[in-house]
Design a protein around this motif. Sequence first.
Motif, PDB file in Angstrom:
ATOM      1  N   GLN A 200       0.839  -1.187   0.000  1.00 12.86           N
ATOM      2  CA  GLN A 200       0.000   0.000   0.000  1.00 12.86           C
ATOM      3  C   GLN A 200       0.881   1.246   0.000  1.00 12.86           C
ATOM      4  O   GLN A 200       2.091   1.177   0.261  1.00 12.86           O
ATOM      5  CB  GLN A 200      -0.928   0.005   1.213  1.00 12.86           C
ATOM      6  CG  GLN A 200      -2.015  -1.048   1.166  1.00 12.86           C
ATOM      7  CD  GLN A 200      -3.080  -0.802   2.212  1.00 12.86           C
ATOM      8  OE1 GLN A 200      -2.796  -0.385   3.332  1.00 12.86           O
ATOM      9  NE2 GLN A 200      -4.334  -1.055   1.844  1.00 12.86           N
TER      10      GLN A 200
ATOM     11  N   ARG B 166       1.063   3.522   2.113  1.00 12.04           N
ATOM     12  CA  ARG B 166       1.668   3.694   3.446  1.00 12.04           C
ATOM     13  C   ARG B 166       3.000   2.969   3.553  1.00 12.04           C
ATOM     14  O   ARG B 166       3.944   3.466   4.194  1.00 12.04           O
ATOM     15  CB  ARG B 166       0.691   3.162   4.511  1.00 12.04           C
ATOM     16  CG  ARG B 166       1.275   3.082   5.923  1.00 12.04           C
ATOM     17  CD  ARG B 166       1.500   4.476   6.470  1.00 12.04           C
ATOM     18  NE  ARG B 166       2.101   4.467   7.783  1.00 12.04           N
ATOM     19  CZ  ARG B 166       3.420   4.469   8.009  1.00 12.04           C
ATOM     20  NH1 ARG B 166       4.271   4.442   6.990  1.00 12.04           N
ATOM     21  NH2 ARG B 166       3.890   4.490   9.236  1.00 12.04           N
TER      22      ARG B 166
ATOM     23  N   TRP C  47       4.360  10.181   5.859  1.00 10.04           N
ATOM     24  CA  TRP C  47       3.022   9.641   6.047  1.00 10.04           C
ATOM     25  C   TRP C  47       2.200  10.525   6.986  1.00 10.04           C
ATOM     26  O   TRP C  47       1.033  10.815   6.717  1.00 10.04           O
ATOM     27  CB  TRP C  47       3.089   8.232   6.592  1.00 10.04           C
ATOM     28  CG  TRP C  47       1.746   7.642   6.912  1.00 10.04           C
ATOM     29  CD1 TRP C  47       1.263   7.315   8.144  1.00 10.04           C
ATOM     30  CD2 TRP C  47       0.701   7.330   5.983  1.00 10.04           C
ATOM     31  NE1 TRP C  47      -0.017   6.831   8.058  1.00 10.04           N
ATOM     32  CE2 TRP C  47      -0.386   6.819   6.739  1.00 10.04           C
ATOM     33  CE3 TRP C  47       0.578   7.436   4.607  1.00 10.04           C
ATOM     34  CZ2 TRP C  47      -1.580   6.413   6.150  1.00 10.04           C
ATOM     35  CZ3 TRP C  47      -0.612   7.035   4.018  1.00 10.04           C
ATOM     36  CH2 TRP C  47      -1.677   6.533   4.779  1.00 10.04           C
TER      37      TRP C  47
ATOM     38  N   GLN D 160      -1.210  12.519   5.966  1.00  8.06           N
ATOM     39  CA  GLN D 160      -2.463  12.364   6.709  1.00  8.06           C
ATOM     40  C   GLN D 160      -3.036  13.727   7.094  1.00  8.06           C
ATOM     41  O   GLN D 160      -4.243  13.968   6.967  1.00  8.06           O
ATOM     42  CB  GLN D 160      -2.238  11.528   7.966  1.00  8.06           C
ATOM     43  CG  GLN D 160      -2.071  10.043   7.725  1.00  8.06           C
ATOM     44  CD  GLN D 160      -1.867   9.285   9.028  1.00  8.06           C
ATOM     45  OE1 GLN D 160      -0.948   9.578   9.795  1.00  8.06           O
ATOM     46  NE2 GLN D 160      -2.727   8.317   9.279  1.00  8.06           N
TER      47      GLN D 160
ATOM     48  N   LEU E 284      -7.804   9.731   1.326  1.00  7.32           N
ATOM     49  CA  LEU E 284      -6.579   8.958   1.509  1.00  7.32           C
ATOM     50  C   LEU E 284      -6.837   7.455   1.519  1.00  7.32           C
ATOM     51  O   LEU E 284      -6.044   6.677   0.980  1.00  7.32           O
ATOM     52  CB  LEU E 284      -5.880   9.387   2.797  1.00  7.32           C
ATOM     53  CG  LEU E 284      -4.446   8.885   3.013  1.00  7.32           C
ATOM     54  CD1 LEU E 284      -3.569   9.233   1.817  1.00  7.32           C
ATOM     55  CD2 LEU E 284      -3.871   9.489   4.285  1.00  7.32           C
ATOM     56  N   ALA E 285      -7.943   7.033   2.115  1.00  4.40           N
ATOM     57  CA  ALA E 285      -8.254   5.598   2.123  1.00  4.40           C
ATOM     58  C   ALA E 285      -8.411   5.081   0.700  1.00  4.40           C
ATOM     59  O   ALA E 285      -7.961   3.975   0.364  1.00  4.40           O
ATOM     60  CB  ALA E 285      -9.523   5.346   2.931  1.00  4.40           C
TER      61      ALA E 285
ATOM     62  N   GLN F  43      -4.884   4.517  -0.987  1.00  5.97           N
ATOM     63  CA  GLN F  43      -3.897   3.604  -0.407  1.00  5.97           C
ATOM     64  C   GLN F  43      -3.373   2.597  -1.419  1.00  5.97           C
ATOM     65  O   GLN F  43      -2.239   2.140  -1.323  1.00  5.97           O
ATOM     66  CB  GLN F  43      -4.512   2.849   0.783  1.00  5.97           C
ATOM     67  CG  GLN F  43      -4.483   3.615   2.083  1.00  5.97           C
ATOM     68  CD  GLN F  43      -3.095   3.632   2.702  1.00  5.97           C
ATOM     69  OE1 GLN F  43      -2.078   3.548   2.041  1.00  5.97           O
ATOM     70  NE2 GLN F  43      -3.059   3.744   4.016  1.00  5.97           N
TER      71      GLN F  43
END
Length: 312
Positions: free
Chosen positions: A116, A118, A126, A130, A140-141, A144
């Motif tokens: 991902q 992340r 990171w 965020q 953001l989700a 990913q």
Amino acid sequence: MHRMTRCLLAPLLLAVTALGVQAAPARAPAAAPAPSATPAAPVPLLWKVTGKGDAALYLLGSFHLLRAEDYPLAKVTDQAFAASQRVLFELSPADMASPQMASTLVQAAVRTDGRQLRDELDEPTWTRLQAYATANNLPLAQLQGMQAWFVGLSISIGQMTKLGLDPKLGLDQHFMQRAQQAGKQVGGLEDIQTQVAVLAGMSADEQRQMLVEALEQADKGDAEVRQLHDAWRRGDDAVLWNEMAASMRQKYPALYKRINSDRNDAWVPKLERHLQAGQGSSLVVVGTLHLLGSDGVVEKLRGKGYKVERLR
């Protein structure tokens, strides 16, 4: 490095916008200050290349996101369009309008390695991402599973749209519409796969740097974007070159070569075909930086013996 990327890849800017994943403005887009008088038309970054017989190229440097206030254009720009039998772009209007544009972009941007976003970023980056996502409604989700270059480009576009700059008002889009209305021939210097491969071919380190620089520029309040847009309006090729390309060529020569000079090298033979006798005149609308510098299209054609002059 994202500064140069977003100024050289007009079709991808529009495609990312169409996907609707860039940061949404946390407030209404900043409107341009109301002028007390009608603003002067932008000074064009426009060169005429004289070929054989009746052949000529008008090379016009585009700013890919503009405001309505950036129109109308200078008289000399309209004259170049009127004199041209055809208009050439980085991508043809047909490719720009094709569903394949967005689908190819998504295929290249989606991660296929089981990792991902992340996993690609260090902790400070990171955390910073965020915070930006929360403040600017960046999904953001949803991102990913995307490559870092795509996220960086999405942030850059979101920041520019906050300033009221719109890819649908870019110079490329303007002339695509005018060419269609006038019934002129149109064409592209690249195809969809070539455009997308410029970003998809970035190394992991280059992608991370692109994302970090996008976040850094957002923190600076977009003063740089305003500076570059103002320089484009003034026709200030020196500022545009020094601020967007010269430092990148020095710091990241491999990326600069892929994004800019390799593509210039591929375009020149195609452009020379339009400089042969019997071809008439062609207007070429591409990212401004492709025209600037010692390895830009202008100097490459001049180096081949063509007469090249700046029009104002």
